[in-house]
Design a protein around this motif. Structure first.
Motif, PDB file in Angstrom:
ATOM      1  N   HIS A 145       0.831  -1.096  -0.138  1.00  0.00           N
ATOM      2  CA  HIS A 145      -0.061   0.110  -0.128  1.00  0.00           C
ATOM      3  C   HIS A 145       0.871   1.246  -0.033  1.00  0.00           C
ATOM      4  CE1 HIS A 145      -3.115   2.994   1.165  1.00  0.00           C
ATOM      5  NE2 HIS A 145      -2.304   3.112   2.276  1.00  0.00           N
ATOM      6  N   PHE A 146       1.895   1.192   0.713  1.00  0.00           N
ATOM      7  CA  PHE A 146       2.882   2.374   0.769  1.00  0.00           C
ATOM      8  C   PHE A 146       3.659   2.582  -0.270  1.00  0.00           C
ATOM      9  CE2 PHE A 146       1.558   1.183   5.121  1.00  0.00           C
ATOM     10  CZ  PHE A 146       1.250   2.451   5.664  1.00  0.00           C
ATOM     11  N   ALA A 147       3.633   1.706  -1.486  1.00  0.00           N
ATOM     12  CA  ALA A 147       4.684   1.994  -2.458  1.00  0.00           C
ATOM     13  C   ALA A 147       3.790   2.625  -3.559  1.00  0.00           C
ATOM     14  CB  ALA A 147       4.900   0.647  -3.034  1.00  0.00           C
ATOM     15  N   GLN A 148       2.566   2.896  -3.332  1.00  0.00           N
ATOM     16  CA  GLN A 148       1.628   3.697  -4.438  1.00  0.00           C
ATOM     17  C   GLN A 148       1.476   5.173  -3.811  1.00  0.00           C
ATOM     18  OE1 GLN A 148       1.336   2.176  -7.394  1.00  0.00           O
ATOM     19  NE2 GLN A 148       2.329   0.491  -6.443  1.00  0.00           N
ATOM     20  N   PRO A 149       1.580   6.158  -4.724  1.00  0.00           N
ATOM     21  CA  PRO A 149       1.267   7.472  -4.278  1.00  0.00           C
ATOM     22  C   PRO A 149       0.005   7.637  -3.713  1.00  0.00           C
ATOM     23  CG  PRO A 149       2.209   7.246  -6.567  1.00  0.00           C
ATOM     24  CD  PRO A 149       2.081   6.004  -5.994  1.00  0.00           C
ATOM     25  N   THR A 150      -0.195   8.493  -2.753  1.00  0.00           N
ATOM     26  CA  THR A 150      -1.466   8.879  -2.281  1.00  0.00           C
ATOM     27  C   THR A 150      -1.775  10.615  -2.134  1.00  0.00           C
ATOM     28  OG1 THR A 150      -2.944   8.920  -0.207  1.00  0.00           O
ATOM     29  CG2 THR A 150      -0.550   8.983   0.102  1.00  0.00           C
ATOM     30  N   ASP A 151      -2.936  10.748  -2.174  1.00  0.00           N
ATOM     31  CA  ASP A 151      -3.349  12.289  -2.246  1.00  0.00           C
ATOM     32  C   ASP A 151      -3.802  12.669  -0.929  1.00  0.00           C
ATOM     33  OD1 ASP A 151      -5.747  11.174  -2.487  1.00  0.00           O
ATOM     34  OD2 ASP A 151      -6.351  12.152  -4.255  1.00  0.00           O
ATOM     35  N   PHE A 152      -3.606  11.627   0.167  1.00  0.00           N
ATOM     36  CA  PHE A 152      -3.986  12.120   1.340  1.00  0.00           C
ATOM     37  C   PHE A 152      -3.473  13.426   1.797  1.00  0.00           C
ATOM     38  CE2 PHE A 152      -3.726  11.918   5.940  1.00  0.00           C
ATOM     39  CZ  PHE A 152      -5.233  11.401   6.513  1.00  0.00           C
TER      40      PHE A 152
END
Length: 287
Positions: A181-188
């Motif tokens: 999950h942490f390998a993919q970018p997030t817009d959080f």
């Protein structure tokens, strides 16, 4: 290996990569102590015989324990220190005068040592994102729970992460996630972190020499976080380098390694190691 000269050692499989002999022998030399610290390859099949033999050796002070024995060694010991009992893993064994073998865990104290100043402050909220669910993670999870931190534990197996939190009675209020999950970018969008303490810890071997890199997108990391990577070979991991490039404070694996060794050294040799230079000379040797 029985003899009159007292000695301790580190065991594991493999063991050639261990930096523990360099650390302990450096301190022994600085103190002028007539003792030594060795390394010994011990396979899982040989563990019981190794301990039975060493228990009869009055020159043997004890051993540090690396993978894959940190949990497997427990049934072979006379008793556990309360910290090791709570963590469920042993990284230090001390032989007492009657041949009893006592298990300790110095990983927790070593891990916290470089964070003590920050943790002595008062925070509105404390959160740690921990990558990995192995033996080292157990000590880190236990130590951070005692520091009243909310945890996000991420591993390849979410079930294993959930089970580890449950082992510590920490299922409620904490979180698990797949490491991917942490390998993919997030817009959080992170909220205001003023008054908060955020910690990110890599306990996996990812990023170690010969291992794949740790794939973490920094959009998951709150501003102002401290980034801690317990990998020691190399101490300057790609994860730490990228973190510093982005302005994060970092802690390397040598900090934990030396910190836990200092606690074990005093248990083996009955004296605190010489650390007056802030471990500068030792770090140069290890690097």
């Amino acid at each position: 290996m029985t003899g009159s000269r007292p000695y301790a050692e580190v065991i594991g499989d493999p063991i050639v990569q261990s930096k523990s002999p360099a650390i302990h022998n450096y301190w022994l030399s600085k103190l002028g102590r007539d003792a030594r610290y060795d390394s010994c390859l011990v396979t899982s099949d040989d563990l019981a015989d190794y301990l039975a033999e060493r228990a009869e050796d009055h020159s043997w002070l004890g051993c540090n324990v690396t993978m894959p024995h940190k949990q497997a060694i427990i049934p072979h010991l006379s008793r556990l220190d309360p910290v090791a009992q709570r963590i469920g893993a042993v990284n230090t064994v001390v032989r007492e005068d009657d041949g009893s073998l006592v298990g300790y865990n110095t990983d927790a104290a070593g891990f916290l040592e470089p964070l003590r100043e920050r943790l002595s402050a008062t925070h509105l909220f404390r959160m740690a994102r921990i990558f990995g669910t192995g033996g080292a993670a157990r000590a880190i999870v236990a130590s951070l729970l005692e520091q009243k931190m909310t945890l996000v534990l991420a591993g390849r197996s979410v079930a294993k992460a959930r089970a580890m939190l449950a082992d510590f009675g920490a299922a409620d209020g904490h979180h698990v996630a797949p490491l991917a999950h942490f390998a993919q970018p997030t817009d959080f969008a992170f909220d205001d972190r003023e008054g908060c303490f955020d910690l990110v810890v890599n306990t996996t071997p990812l990023g170690m020499h010969g291992q794949p890199p740790l794939e973490i997108d920094f959009s998951h990391i709150p501003p102002g976080s401290v980034i801690y990577d317990i990998v020691t070979h190399p101490a300057e991991t790609a994860f730490l380098i990228k973190a510093r490039e982005r302005g994060f404070d970092t802690v390397d694996g040598l900090s934990m390694l030396i910190g836990q060794a200092a606690v074990a050294f005093e248990k083996f040799f009955g004296v605190a190691p010489p650390r007056e230079d802030g471990d500068k000379a030792l770090r140069q040797i290890l690097s």
